[in-house]
Write a protein that holds these residues in place. Structure first.
Motif, PDB file in Angstrom:
ATOM      1  N   ASP A   1       0.815  -1.206   0.000  1.00 40.01           N
ATOM      2  CA  ASP A   1       0.000   0.000   0.000  1.00 40.01           C
ATOM      3  C   ASP A   1       0.849   1.255   0.000  1.00 40.01           C
ATOM      4  OD1 ASP A   1      -2.343  -1.463   0.040  1.00 40.01           O
ATOM      5  OD2 ASP A   1      -2.345  -1.616   2.230  1.00 40.01           O
ATOM      6  N   LYS A   2       2.146   1.067   0.073  1.00 38.25           N
ATOM      7  CA  LYS A   2       3.041   2.224   0.125  1.00 38.25           C
ATOM      8  C   LYS A   2       4.022   2.151  -1.044  1.00 38.25           C
ATOM      9  CE  LYS A   2       2.829   2.481   5.138  1.00 38.25           C
ATOM     10  NZ  LYS A   2       3.567   2.314   6.396  1.00 38.25           N
ATOM     11  N   PRO A   3       4.542   3.291  -1.461  1.00 41.94           N
ATOM     12  CA  PRO A   3       5.570   3.270  -2.514  1.00 41.94           C
ATOM     13  C   PRO A   3       6.769   2.456  -2.044  1.00 41.94           C
ATOM     14  CG  PRO A   3       4.741   5.485  -2.166  1.00 41.94           C
ATOM     15  CD  PRO A   3       4.177   4.658  -1.066  1.00 41.94           C
ATOM     16  N   PHE A   4       7.434   1.855  -3.006  1.00 41.48           N
ATOM     17  CA  PHE A   4       8.527   0.950  -2.669  1.00 41.48           C
ATOM     18  C   PHE A   4       9.661   1.183  -3.658  1.00 41.48           C
ATOM     19  CE2 PHE A   4      10.761  -3.114  -2.528  1.00 41.48           C
ATOM     20  CZ  PHE A   4      10.795  -3.349  -1.157  1.00 41.48           C
ATOM     21  N   SER A   5      10.848   1.209  -3.142  1.00 43.48           N
ATOM     22  CA  SER A   5      12.012   1.413  -3.997  1.00 43.48           C
ATOM     23  C   SER A   5      12.839   0.130  -4.001  1.00 43.48           C
ATOM     24  CB  SER A   5      12.840   2.593  -3.467  1.00 43.48           C
ATOM     25  OG  SER A   5      13.919   2.822  -4.333  1.00 43.48           O
ATOM     26  N   ALA A   6      13.074  -0.406  -5.188  1.00 48.82           N
ATOM     27  CA  ALA A   6      13.812  -1.667  -5.284  1.00 48.82           C
ATOM     28  C   ALA A   6      14.890  -1.527  -6.350  1.00 48.82           C
ATOM     29  CB  ALA A   6      12.869  -2.808  -5.639  1.00 48.82           C
ATOM     30  N   THR A   7      15.964  -2.184  -6.080  1.00 40.61           N
ATOM     31  CA  THR A   7      17.065  -2.182  -7.050  1.00 40.61           C
ATOM     32  C   THR A   7      17.020  -3.490  -7.828  1.00 40.61           C
ATOM     33  OG1 THR A   7      18.403  -0.871  -5.552  1.00 40.61           O
ATOM     34  CG2 THR A   7      19.556  -2.017  -7.329  1.00 40.61           C
ATOM     35  N   MET A   8      16.956  -3.342  -9.135  1.00 35.67           N
ATOM     36  CA  MET A   8      16.958  -4.533  -9.959  1.00 35.67           C
ATOM     37  C   MET A   8      18.273  -4.637 -10.715  1.00 35.67           C
ATOM     38  SD  MET A   8      14.524  -5.944 -12.942  1.00 35.67           S
ATOM     39  CE  MET A   8      15.676  -5.358 -14.151  1.00 35.67           C
ATOM     40  N   THR A   9      18.897  -5.775 -10.592  1.00 33.10           N
ATOM     41  CA  THR A   9      20.183  -6.010 -11.243  1.00 33.10           C
ATOM     42  C   THR A   9      19.988  -7.066 -12.315  1.00 33.10           C
ATOM     43  OG1 THR A   9      21.278  -5.565  -9.143  1.00 33.10           O
ATOM     44  CG2 THR A   9      22.585  -6.627 -10.861  1.00 33.10           C
ATOM     45  N   LEU A  10      20.440  -6.745 -13.493  1.00 28.81           N
ATOM     46  CA  LEU A  10      20.373  -7.696 -14.602  1.00 28.81           C
ATOM     47  C   LEU A  10      21.796  -8.126 -14.928  1.00 28.81           C
ATOM     48  CD1 LEU A  10      18.183  -8.909 -16.472  1.00 28.81           C
ATOM     49  CD2 LEU A  10      18.883  -7.244 -18.170  1.00 28.81           C
ATOM     50  N   SER A  11      22.035  -9.418 -14.777  1.00 31.97           N
ATOM     51  CA  SER A  11      23.371  -9.942 -15.014  1.00 31.97           C
ATOM     52  C   SER A  11      23.330 -10.896 -16.193  1.00 31.97           C
ATOM     53  CB  SER A  11      23.877 -10.680 -13.779  1.00 31.97           C
ATOM     54  OG  SER A  11      23.748  -9.866 -12.645  1.00 31.97           O
ATOM     55  N   ALA A  12      24.473 -11.084 -16.781  1.00 31.67           N
ATOM     56  CA  ALA A  12      24.605 -12.024 -17.893  1.00 31.67           C
ATOM     57  C   ALA A  12      25.656 -13.056 -17.505  1.00 31.67           C
ATOM     58  CB  ALA A  12      25.004 -11.301 -19.169  1.00 31.67           C
ATOM     59  N   SER A  13      25.352 -14.274 -17.816  1.00 32.13           N
ATOM     60  CA  SER A  13      26.281 -15.349 -17.497  1.00 32.13           C
ATOM     61  C   SER A  13      26.402 -16.262 -18.709  1.00 32.13           C
ATOM     62  CB  SER A  13      25.795 -16.147 -16.292  1.00 32.13           C
ATOM     63  OG  SER A  13      26.563 -17.302 -16.131  1.00 32.13           O
ATOM     64  N   ALA A  14      27.589 -16.628 -19.008  1.00 27.19           N
ATOM     65  CA  ALA A  14      27.801 -17.526 -20.143  1.00 27.19           C
ATOM     66  C   ALA A  14      27.901 -18.968 -19.683  1.00 27.19           C
ATOM     67  CB  ALA A  14      29.067 -17.135 -20.899  1.00 27.19           C
ATOM     68  N   GLY A  15      27.875 -19.190 -18.360  1.00 23.50           N
ATOM     69  CA  GLY A  15      28.106 -20.525 -17.822  1.00 23.50           C
ATOM     70  C   GLY A  15      26.990 -21.493 -18.110  1.00 23.50           C
ATOM     71  N   ALA A  16      25.775 -21.045 -17.936  1.00 22.03           N
ATOM     72  CA  ALA A  16      24.643 -21.936 -18.127  1.00 22.03           C
ATOM     73  C   ALA A  16      24.222 -21.915 -19.580  1.00 22.03           C
ATOM     74  CB  ALA A  16      23.491 -21.486 -17.243  1.00 22.03           C
ATOM     75  N   ASP A  17      24.260 -23.014 -20.149  1.00 22.47           N
ATOM     76  CA  ASP A  17      23.934 -23.104 -21.568  1.00 22.47           C
ATOM     77  C   ASP A  17      22.932 -24.223 -21.766  1.00 22.47           C
ATOM     78  OD1 ASP A  17      24.673 -24.391 -24.411  1.00 22.47           O
ATOM     79  OD2 ASP A  17      25.037 -22.212 -24.419  1.00 22.47           O
ATOM     80  N   SER A  18      21.974 -23.944 -22.569  1.00 18.65           N
ATOM     81  CA  SER A  18      20.933 -24.947 -22.769  1.00 18.65           C
ATOM     82  C   SER A  18      21.446 -26.175 -23.485  1.00 18.65           C
ATOM     83  CB  SER A  18      19.783 -24.326 -23.554  1.00 18.65           C
ATOM     84  OG  SER A  18      20.252 -23.869 -24.796  1.00 18.65           O
ATOM     85  N   LYS A  19      22.586 -26.016 -24.106  1.00 17.08           N
ATOM     86  CA  LYS A  19      23.147 -27.182 -24.794  1.00 17.08           C
ATOM     87  C   LYS A  19      23.999 -28.023 -23.860  1.00 17.08           C
ATOM     88  CE  LYS A  19      21.676 -26.155 -28.976  1.00 17.08           C
ATOM     89  NZ  LYS A  19      20.648 -26.981 -29.603  1.00 17.08           N
ATOM     90  N   THR A  20      24.727 -27.337 -22.983  1.00 16.86           N
ATOM     91  CA  THR A  20      25.692 -28.069 -22.161  1.00 16.86           C
ATOM     92  C   THR A  20      25.249 -28.223 -20.719  1.00 16.86           C
ATOM     93  OG1 THR A  20      26.848 -26.022 -21.670  1.00 16.86           O
ATOM     94  CG2 THR A  20      27.591 -27.259 -23.573  1.00 16.86           C
ATOM     95  N   GLY A  21      24.331 -27.378 -20.283  1.00 14.80           N
ATOM     96  CA  GLY A  21      23.861 -27.485 -18.900  1.00 14.80           C
ATOM     97  C   GLY A  21      24.792 -26.806 -17.938  1.00 14.80           C
ATOM     98  N   LEU A  22      24.430 -26.915 -16.627  1.00 12.61           N
ATOM     99  CA  LEU A  22      25.258 -26.329 -15.586  1.00 12.61           C
ATOM    100  C   LEU A  22      26.455 -27.227 -15.339  1.00 12.61           C
ATOM    101  CD1 LEU A  22      22.654 -25.164 -12.948  1.00 12.61           C
ATOM    102  CD2 LEU A  22      24.050 -23.727 -14.427  1.00 12.61           C
ATOM    103  N   GLN A  23      27.590 -26.615 -15.243  1.00 15.07           N
ATOM    104  CA  GLN A  23      28.787 -27.399 -15.025  1.00 15.07           C
ATOM    105  C   GLN A  23      29.270 -27.324 -13.585  1.00 15.07           C
ATOM    106  OE1 GLN A  23      29.836 -29.304 -17.531  1.00 15.07           O
ATOM    107  NE2 GLN A  23      28.127 -28.456 -18.689  1.00 15.07           N
ATOM    108  N   SER A  24      29.013 -26.226 -12.922  1.00 11.84           N
ATOM    109  CA  SER A  24      29.471 -26.095 -11.541  1.00 11.84           C
ATOM    110  C   SER A  24      28.578 -25.124 -10.801  1.00 11.84           C
ATOM    111  CB  SER A  24      30.927 -25.597 -11.510  1.00 11.84           C
ATOM    112  OG  SER A  24      30.969 -24.250 -11.923  1.00 11.84           O
ATOM    113  N   ASP A  25      28.841 -25.042  -9.492  1.00  4.60           N
ATOM    114  CA  ASP A  25      28.052 -24.128  -8.675  1.00  4.60           C
ATOM    115  C   ASP A  25      28.216 -22.683  -9.103  1.00  4.60           C
ATOM    116  OD1 ASP A  25      27.034 -26.092  -7.267  1.00  4.60           O
ATOM    117  OD2 ASP A  25      28.137 -25.707  -5.406  1.00  4.60           O
TER     118      ASP A  25
END
Lengths: 306, 668
Positions: free
Chosen positions: B261-285
């Motif tokens: 019900d009140k105004p809200f201030s939020a910080t949104m961070t957009l990051s890019a990662s090359a690690g996760a790939d739909s072809k190869t999957g996650l390799q590490s944490d």
């Protein structure tokens, strides 16, 4: 219940006054009066009633020498006659709040008795004094004699109201002491009160005892005081003393009323004994006894009126 | 623990103060003036002046009456004690939506408050046996039953509160089926019971109310207890995160909402990662951890505002991670968007009618999942309707649709394209149909398709070509869209439409229909049907090489590798259907292939925790439970009351002796 009736015409009716005219205030003692009156005095005086003889001494009035006796005995004797004096009648009326109680009201009843006694006293040329008291003598009307002050007397009585006050309660000892100081002339003193006094009764009456005064104590009680059930005093009650405001919470049961009556009788007996001890004539009356009956019958029986 | 069968009867306890008042009024001290107290003081102890508190008199009769009334009121309330041999069966339905993971003001999560509530409720029952149903998108019955409070936590390990929706209604129905008629159902949620909500208060609650009331039977009424353990809190959430499926036009749409019900201030961070790939999957944490910030902005959101952000990723092959500041509910503060894994579907359009041609081309381009290709199309839109047995398109047809020459070898390797044939009748031989249109909604083409209010001009029954195949859309007995199989896996779709006499092309149904046609064909392509899936949306995987099963491994959205059990999914007709309701990253292995797709916690209903409540609703003990599980005590209390009344009567009318002692009371 506590209601003061103050209508003047209710004190004495003309018919009752006519009946009072035939009465006189009687004293059990022969008291010395201040003026010549219609009453036999201790003093030897100038009335027509022979009293005694005594030897002549120089200086006696020669008019009272009995010359016939001198002729027979050859000695001078003086004839003594009874002196007739007026009588001091003092009516002392309790006007504490406790008197303003009951039905019929005790104070009103006392006013009527006082008026009747005063009326009788005045019509017979007695010296009538009226006193009222609460914690002390609060008002007085002194030296009334003859028929002329009758209206004044009635007005004085009629004007009396119960003494209001948080700490005003009867103190008979103080009152009697004060009366003794005020009433130096011997006479009849009639105390009209309920004698609901928390002090010592014996201590109070000693101021009026002795031969100086012929004291009558008339204790007036309302029917509700004699029998609380008549006043609907039954059940759980917060009783309040109308004189000093004391409060007691009492669960009044028939048994308790019985005990109350016993206590009342014992107290009245105590008052009576104290009165007798001091030579005070005591009588008790409930206010539901017709006033006329009290005056015309009981007071005559007791010898106050004759 | 004793219970009351009719607690409303306790209203009879109001008679107690009433009786006391009667006694008090009757026995209170009336004020009475007397001329003097000293005579009374001889019989009663008087006290000094002034008002004092009056102590209530307590005669024995009053006490007896009070006690009798008390007993009668409790007897009327139907007190019951549990039978010694009873064991109460309980089914506990657990709301698994991620809003249950919200952290409350006291530092505990709603889930922990729920565990406390379960402990309280079960603790009151005495001997019990409880089973748990986790109400995620679909209800899941937990194995084993517990009979000790200490075993609760060990049996609700699957209650992770990560689902984007909760099917409490079906879960209650399942619980009742499993538990039987004597079971009690306890629902732990963060929103109130649908029965306690007014209509229109929430669509989710209404649906649950419908399901629960539908499953209610007469003998089950009163067996459902609802414990809402939520707490209304402000929350900022990512409620939508979409990445275009066209690699040529890689765009990201993110919607951030402020549920406060009140105004809200939020910080949104957009990051890019090359690690996760739909072809190869996650390799590490650290695959997602080694991301670089490509955009960071502060969002000043007004109360209840939802803001849209459109972004163009710098690299098409990178995974994008949108992250909001932590707040009461962290599950909806992160979204992971994988890069498109599949090329657009090559589509050829060979239509003479210029109006229809233009409409088809526009709709194909608007779908974002296809590209107009003239070389080796996988889907062909044409106005040449073939008669006779199903066969692949001829070379001339393909040539007509293509402009560049292709070699015969390429054609041999190219799979047979699917055909969409428009049968365009002559103007004199058409009928205009206004409906009602009969749509086969089981067909993929019918998804989201609505033809209400449209005019569809199609050839009359007499003038049209013979219809072969399965009707997908029809108007009366006139088939408007039919489907038939071609050779191999190819399919042919015939659409009977006179475009210039219809309003279909100018309606929203047209791009929907074309998009459905493209998706219909795309799912037949190898690979995942989508890499950025919504919760509950099935993901199809068609392996390049035939396999019997695929293995799915779950990772949380943070990208950390966890020791989750690998799920094995059977493959039918060379297609594995992956249902993923739990937000996270899914690593799919199909033989030598490896695929990755994500499911983000995008659920505005669950992110809005401003309506969460703490409440209780419903009672477990109905007439049947009272009859079977409890033993009534009313007769004992009634008997005791009767005895007291008899004693009361005796005391009142007993012969009295000499005057008893004076009952005088003085206040102290």
């Amino acid at each position: 219940m506590a209601e003061t009736i103050t209508q003047p015409e209710t004190l004495l009716s003309p018919e009752f006054m006519h009946r009072l005219d035939r009465l006189d205030v009687m004293s059990r003692k022969i008291l010395r009066g201040r003026m010549q009156g219609e009453r036999r005095s201790k003093k030897k005086g100038q009335s027509v009633e022979f009293a005694d003889y005594r030897s002549y001494v120089v200086g006696d009035d020669l008019r009272f020498i009995d010359w016939n006796l001198y002729a027979r005995l050859d000695k001078l004797f003086l004839r003594l006659f009874m002196e007739e004096e007026d009588l001091s009648v003092s009516v002392v009326m309790d006007v504490t709040k406790s008197m303003d109680y009951g039905d019929p009201n005790k104070l009103h009843y006392a006013k009527r008795v006082a008026a009747a006694l005063g009326y009788i006293g005045l019509t017979h040329y007695n010296r009538v004094n009226l006193y009222t008291f609460a914690d002390t003598v609060t008002d007085m009307a002194l030296g009334m004699r003859g028929r002329r002050p009758i209206p004044r007397m009635l007005s004085f009585i009629q004007d009396q109201q119960p003494i209001e006050g948080e700490h005003v309660s009867g103190n008979l000892a103080v009152v009697c002491k004060r009366l003794a100081m005020l009433q130096r002339q011997p006479g009849i003193i009639v105390l009209l009160s309920d004698f609901f006094d928390k002090g010592d009764m014996a201590d109070a009456l000693r101021y009026l005892g002795g031969d100086k005064h012929d004291v009558y104590a008339i204790q007036l009680l309302s029917p509700q005081e004699v029998d609380p059930a008549k006043g609907h005093i039954l059940g759980d009650l917060r009783l309040r003393d109308i004189e000093d405001g004391d409060i007691a919470e009492v669960s009044v049961s028939p048994a308790l009323i019985k005990r109350y009556k016993t206590n009342l009788q014992a107290y009245c007996q105590h008052v009576r004994e104290q009165c007798l001890k001091r030579g005070v004539a005591y009588m008790i009356s409930e206010t539901d006894v017709p006033f006329e009956t009290l005056v015309l019958k009981y007071l005559r029986q007791r010898g106050l009126l004759g | 623990m004793p219970i009351l069968g009719l607690p409303l009867a306790l209203i009879g306890l109001a008679a107690l103060p009433a009786l006391t008042a009667i006694y008090w009024l009757r026995t209170r001290f009336r004020r009475q003036e007397v001329s003097s107290l000293f005579l009374w003081s001889l019989v009663a102890q008087a006290h000094g002046g002034g008002r004092r508190a009056t102590r209530l008199q307590t005669p024995l009769l009053w006490l007896l009456e009070l006690l009798a009334l008390l007993l009668l009121a409790f007897a009327a309330a139907g007190p019951r004690i549990p039978r010694a041999d009873r064991v109460v069966p309980v089914m506990v339905v657990l709301d698994d939506s991620f809003s249950m993971s919200a952290v409350q003001d006291d530092g505990y999560t709603v889930r922990e408050a729920g565990v406390d509530a379960i402990t309280q409720e079960l603790g009151r029952l005495g001997p019990f046996t409880a089973r748990f149903v986790v109400a995620g998108p679909a209800p899941t019955l937990q194995e084993g039953a517990i009979s000790r409070l200490a075993d609760i936590e060990s049996n609700i390990g699957d209650w992770r509160c990560e689902s984007t929706s909760s099917s409490i209604g079906p879960a209650v129905a399942l619980a009742r089926e499993v538990g039987g008629p004597d079971c009690r159902v306890l629902v732990i949620s963060d929103h109130p019971s649908p029965d306690a909500q007014t209509p229109g208060e929430g669509s989710e609650a209404e649906q649950e109310a419908t399901v629960i009331s539908t499953n209610n039977t007469t003998d089950q009424a009163g067996r459902l207890r609802w414990r809402a353990v939520g707490q209304p809190q402000p929350n900022a959430a990512i409620v939508n995160a979409v990445r275009s499926t066209d690699p040529q036009r890689d765009q990201v749409l993110i919607e951030v909402a402020n549920y406060s019900d009140k105004p809200f201030s939020a910080t949104m961070t957009l990051s890019a990662s090359a690690g996760a790939d739909s072809k190869t999957g996650l390799q590490s944490d650290t695959d997602l951890g080694q991301s670089r910030v490509i955009d960071q902005r502060t969002l000043d959101l007004a109360a209840h505002e939802t803001r849209r952000l459109r972004l163009v990723p710098p690299k098409k092959s990178e995974t994008l991670i949108a992250q909001l500041d932590d707040d009461a509910l962290t599950a909806d503060n992160r979204a992971v968007l994988l890069p498109p894994a599949r090329e657009p579907l090559p589509v050829a359009v060979s239509i003479q009618d210029p109006v229809l041609f233009k409409a088809v081309r526009s709709a194909v381009q608007a779908s974002g999942a296809a590209s107009l290709e003239t070389n080796q199309p996988r889907l062909m839109f044409t106005d040449r309707v073939r008669q006779g047995p199903a066969s692949p398109p001829t070379d001339s047809e393909i040539d007509t649709a293509t402009t560049s020459a292709t070699s015969p070898d390429d054609r041999a390797a190219t799979p047979v394209p699917w055909r969409v044939e428009f049968e365009v009748p002559e103007a004199e031989a058409i009928d205009a149909y206004l409906g009602p249109f009969v749509i086969d909604y089981n067909h993929p083409l019918a998804a989201g398709l609505s033809l209400t209010g449209l005019v569809w001009a199609a050839p009359t029954t007499e003038s049209g070509l013979p219809v072969v195949g399965r009707a997908v859309v029809s108007a009366g007995d006139v088939s408007l869209i039919t489907e038939r199989n071609l050779s191999g896996d190819a399919k042919s779709l015939r659409i009977r439409l006179r475009a210039d006499r219809s309003t279909l092309l100018s309606s929203a149904a047209w791009p929907v229909l074309i998009a459905n046609i493209i998706d219909w064909q795309r799912v037949e392509l190898p690979g995942l049907s989508r890499v950025n899936a919504r919760p509950g949306m099935p993901v199809r995987l068609r392996p390049n090489t035939p396999v019997d099963y695929v293995e799915v491994m779950y990772h949380p959205l943070s990208g950390a590798l966890t020791e989750e059990a690998v799920k094995r999914i059977e493959v039918f007709n060379n297609v594995a259907i992956l249902n993923s309701d739990r937000p996270g990253i899914y690593h799919v292995s199909a033989g030598a292939e490896s695929h990755l797709y994500t499911v983000n916690a995008l659920s505005p209903e669950e992110s809005d925790i401003s309506m969460a409540v703490t409440a209780e609703h419903g009672l477990w003990n109905d007439e049947r439970a009272l009859r079977t599980d409890y033993r009534g005590l009313a007769w004992i209390l009634g008997l005791a009351a009767l005895s007291l009344l008899a004693l009361h009567a005796w005391l009142q009318y007993r012969p009295t002796g000499p005057s008893s002692a004076v009952n005088s009371e003085a206040t102290t």
